[in-house]
Design an enzyme around this catalytic site. Structure first.
Site, PDB file in Angstrom:
ATOM      1  N   LYS A 129      11.670  -8.189   3.825  1.00  0.00           N
ATOM      2  CA  LYS A 129      10.970  -7.066   4.462  1.00  0.00           C
ATOM      3  C   LYS A 129       9.502  -7.407   4.693  1.00  0.00           C
ATOM      4  CE  LYS A 129       9.202  -3.524   1.848  1.00  0.00           C
ATOM      5  NZ  LYS A 129       7.789  -3.316   2.175  1.00  0.00           N
ATOM      6  N   ASN A 130       8.867  -7.951   3.666  1.00  0.00           N
ATOM      7  CA  ASN A 130       7.421  -8.185   3.789  1.00  0.00           C
ATOM      8  C   ASN A 130       7.094  -9.327   4.743  1.00  0.00           C
ATOM      9  OD1 ASN A 130       7.024  -6.091   2.085  1.00  0.00           O
ATOM     10  ND2 ASN A 130       6.353  -7.293   0.336  1.00  0.00           N
ATOM     11  N   CYS A 177      -1.501   5.936  -1.054  1.00  0.00           N
ATOM     12  CA  CYS A 177      -0.055   6.011  -1.226  1.00  0.00           C
ATOM     13  C   CYS A 177       0.180   6.096  -2.722  1.00  0.00           C
ATOM     14  CB  CYS A 177       0.634   4.828  -0.561  1.00  0.00           C
ATOM     15  SG  CYS A 177       0.686   3.362  -1.538  1.00  0.00           S
ATOM     16  N   ARG A 226      13.854   1.904   2.125  1.00  0.00           N
ATOM     17  CA  ARG A 226      12.774   1.279   2.901  1.00  0.00           C
ATOM     18  C   ARG A 226      12.773  -0.230   2.715  1.00  0.00           C
ATOM     19  NH1 ARG A 226       7.033   3.302   1.829  1.00  0.00           N
ATOM     20  NH2 ARG A 226       6.804   1.488   3.153  1.00  0.00           N
TER      21      ARG A 226
HETATM   22  C1  UD1 Z   1       1.627  -6.436   0.274  1.00  0.00           C
HETATM   23  C2  UD1 Z   1       3.106  -6.130   0.166  1.00  0.00           C
HETATM   24  C3  UD1 Z   1       3.388  -5.330  -1.102  1.00  0.00           C
HETATM   25  C4  UD1 Z   1       2.830  -6.071  -2.322  1.00  0.00           C
HETATM   26  C5  UD1 Z   1       1.356  -6.422  -2.115  1.00  0.00           C
HETATM   27  C6  UD1 Z   1       0.794  -7.283  -3.232  1.00  0.00           C
HETATM   28  C7  UD1 Z   1       3.792  -5.977   2.479  1.00  0.00           C
HETATM   29  C8  UD1 Z   1       4.267  -5.146   3.602  1.00  0.00           C
HETATM   30  N1  UD1 Z   1       3.510  -5.364   1.326  1.00  0.00           N
HETATM   31  O1  UD1 Z   1       0.953  -5.187   0.380  1.00  0.00           O
HETATM   32  O2  UD1 Z   1       4.802  -5.201  -1.230  1.00  0.00           O
HETATM   33  O3  UD1 Z   1       2.956  -5.242  -3.442  1.00  0.00           O
HETATM   34  O4  UD1 Z   1       1.196  -7.156  -0.880  1.00  0.00           O
HETATM   35  O5  UD1 Z   1       1.537  -8.430  -3.390  1.00  0.00           O
HETATM   36  O6  UD1 Z   1       3.704  -7.188   2.595  1.00  0.00           O
HETATM   37  N2  UD1 Z   1      -7.158  -4.210  -1.150  1.00  0.00           N
HETATM   38  C9  UD1 Z   1      -8.461  -3.818  -0.950  1.00  0.00           C
HETATM   39  N3  UD1 Z   1      -8.974  -3.845   0.322  1.00  0.00           N
HETATM   40  C10 UD1 Z   1      -8.226  -4.256   1.383  1.00  0.00           C
HETATM   41  C11 UD1 Z   1      -6.892  -4.666   1.177  1.00  0.00           C
HETATM   42  C12 UD1 Z   1      -6.384  -4.629  -0.105  1.00  0.00           C
HETATM   43  O7  UD1 Z   1      -9.155  -3.439  -1.880  1.00  0.00           O
HETATM   44  O8  UD1 Z   1      -8.745  -4.261   2.522  1.00  0.00           O
HETATM   45  C13 UD1 Z   1      -6.590  -4.144  -2.504  1.00  0.00           C
HETATM   46  C14 UD1 Z   1      -5.436  -3.142  -2.590  1.00  0.00           C
HETATM   47  O9  UD1 Z   1      -5.903  -1.836  -2.795  1.00  0.00           O
HETATM   48  C15 UD1 Z   1      -4.657  -3.671  -3.760  1.00  0.00           C
HETATM   49  C16 UD1 Z   1      -4.848  -5.183  -3.659  1.00  0.00           C
HETATM   50  O10 UD1 Z   1      -5.977  -5.375  -2.815  1.00  0.00           O
HETATM   51  O11 UD1 Z   1      -5.211  -3.200  -4.967  1.00  0.00           O
HETATM   52  C17 UD1 Z   1      -3.666  -5.909  -3.092  1.00  0.00           C
HETATM   53  O12 UD1 Z   1      -3.333  -5.399  -1.822  1.00  0.00           O
HETATM   54  P1  UD1 Z   1      -2.705  -6.291  -0.674  1.00  0.00           P
HETATM   55  O13 UD1 Z   1      -2.487  -7.675  -1.156  1.00  0.00           O
HETATM   56  O14 UD1 Z   1      -3.513  -6.076   0.557  1.00  0.00           O
HETATM   57  O15 UD1 Z   1      -1.288  -5.584  -0.502  1.00  0.00           O
HETATM   58  P2  UD1 Z   1      -0.579  -5.157   0.843  1.00  0.00           P
HETATM   59  O16 UD1 Z   1      -0.787  -6.197   1.883  1.00  0.00           O
HETATM   60  O17 UD1 Z   1      -0.896  -3.746   1.147  1.00  0.00           O
END
Ligand code: UD1
Length: 420
Positions: A22-23, A118, A400
């Protein structure tokens, strides 16, 4: 909303094929917007999130054809018909923020609804935006939307250091940089296997990317990219979930369509808890015949222990001999499964981002609620090993990210059924 009804206590046995990730597929569908040629994607998982992403790119001008039988989709975007991703779609799926990079790259402007919080945490997008700004985009935030415009019409390559190796920010910035003018270097980039799959897809399209899978990714912008074909990588989280389900039920299963290298942190923890795991080239066998021994887990970016496997492993460790300490370092509120597991008798103490699980010999089936995708998976794992009947409510969260998980578990001998 639907529920899973599980009669616990049946060991899982047999073979099952793991679905595609999915990811991995979500950013790849977004990246299809970079070209006016057709992209063919194979091994598409039948997941609600994939349908939402297809809906979103269609709304932006893509023609998406789905061949459910052969599990393929084709995406062709002769031209973008819009550059706004509205809140209704973005709120269904946080990954829809990934269209920002594609829209900016192809048309020099994008307007995407702020994804908002979320259940597992606030999940800001500041790192994505800082990167776009470094590439010359002017960002405005108002009325619940982020609007990004490239005054020169085209992004410019830049040096970007991410404060945290965010998976989504790395993906969005790679996609944006593909058509930018000049070289982009992303440092402290995420190195998750899904990033490598995205880079491999983009490279087939004609992009020039090196370093994916390391913490420094270099993208030399190209004039244009082309249609291509790609088979999506296997889902390492689904594999890890099924491995944990086999371990908790003292079963013996073999998973095909896996990359053992991607699952190493989960394999290591299951082995440490006493499970026998045999790795083959693209298969993995998991065999267990005793109560697990407690282990400690701390989540980290790849190649550390994945946050997405924290809830499933927590459920497993409820049955362990001894006390396990689980530390969640990625998301601030990813312990919502704990209260539900407690309803089944689990002994867990929570202190901020740390959970201490005192293993017990037996949990009892109960009515529990899936609060998010991986929390839902954790409740299934607990239900498979608990005594009596477990009813997991709100399974739309599970749908999902797990493709008909009940069919796979039934094939392995579990007593689980979906009720509407
Ligand atoms: C992706 C995965 C999710 C997984 C996560 C961490 C998808 C669709 N989802 O989510 O399943 O749990 O990676 O491996 O691929 N953060 C910030 N600022 C930003 C972006 C992120 O502070 O601009 C923080 C987030 O709040 C979180 C951490 O960084 O605490 C990790 O988030 P991130 O790696 O971005 O996760 P996702 O890409 O949302």
């Amino acid at each position: 909303m639907g529920a899973f009804v599980i009669q616990g206590g049946k060991p899982l046995n047999g073979n099952v094929r793991v679905s595609s990730s999915k990811n991995a597929i979500l950013p790849i569908i977004s990246a299809c917007l970079l070209t006016n040629e057709e992209c063919h994607l194979n091994e598409i998982p039948g997941l609600d999130d994939v349908s939402y992403m297809c809906e979103l790119v269609s709304y932006l001008g893509a023609k998406v054809e789905v061949d459910g039988k052969s599990r393929k989709i084709s995406v062709k975007t002769p031209e973008l018909t819009g550059n706004t991703a509205d809140y209704e779609l973005v709120s269904k799926l946080r990954a829809s923020f990934l269209v920002m990079g594609s829209l900016l790259a192809r048309s020099g402007r994008a307007k995407v609804a702020l994804p908002g919080g979320c259940p597992i945490g606030s999940r800001p997008v500041d790192l994505h935006l800082k990167g776009f700004e470094a590439m010359g985009a002017v960002i405005e935030n108002g009325h619940g939307y982020i609007e990004a415009v490239c005054p020169s019409g085209k992004l410019k390559g830049a040096n970007i250091y991410l404060d945290f190796p965010s998976v989504g920010a790395t993906e969005n910035l790679i996609i944006a940089a593909v058509l930018a003018e000049g070289k982009t270097v992303i440092e402290n980039a995420a190195s998750e296997p899904e990033i490598v799959d995205l880079a491999s897809f983009l490279t087939k399209m004609g992009a020039n990317i090196t370093g994916a899978g390391t913490d420094t990714i270099i993208i030399e912008g190209v004039e244009r990219v082309y249609g291509t074909e790609h088979t999506i990588m296997p889902d390492r989280i689904e594999a890890g979930t099924l491995m944990t389900a086999a371990a908790v039920t003292c079963g013996d299963i073999t998973l095909s369509n896996v990359v053992p290298e991607h699952i190493k942190p989960v394999t290591a923890k299951l082995r440490e808890s006493g499970v026998e795991i045999i790795e083959y080239e693209s298969e993995i066998r998991v065999r267990n015949n005793k109560r697990p021994v407690a282990v400690d887990i701390k989540t980290h970016p790849f190649p550390g222990f994945p946050t997405d496997m924290q809830a499933p492993l927590s459920a497993y460790l409820c049955f362990a001999e001894g006390a396990s300490m689980i530390v969640e370092t990625i998301f601030e509120n990813r312990f919502m499964h704990v209260n539900e597991l407690k309803r089944m008798g689990a002994q867990i103490r929570l202190d901020g981002r740390t959970a201490i699980i005192e293993g017990i010999e037996e949990m009892q089936g109960a009515q529990v609620r899936a609060t998010d995708l991986r929390a839902g998976a954790a409740l299934i794992i607990a239900g498979l090993a608990a005594k009596g009947t477990t009813e997991v409510l709100d399974i739309h969260h599970i749908d999902r990210g797990y493709e008909f998980i009940e069919n796979k578990l039934q094939r392995l001998g579990a007593d689980i059924r979906r009720v509407m």
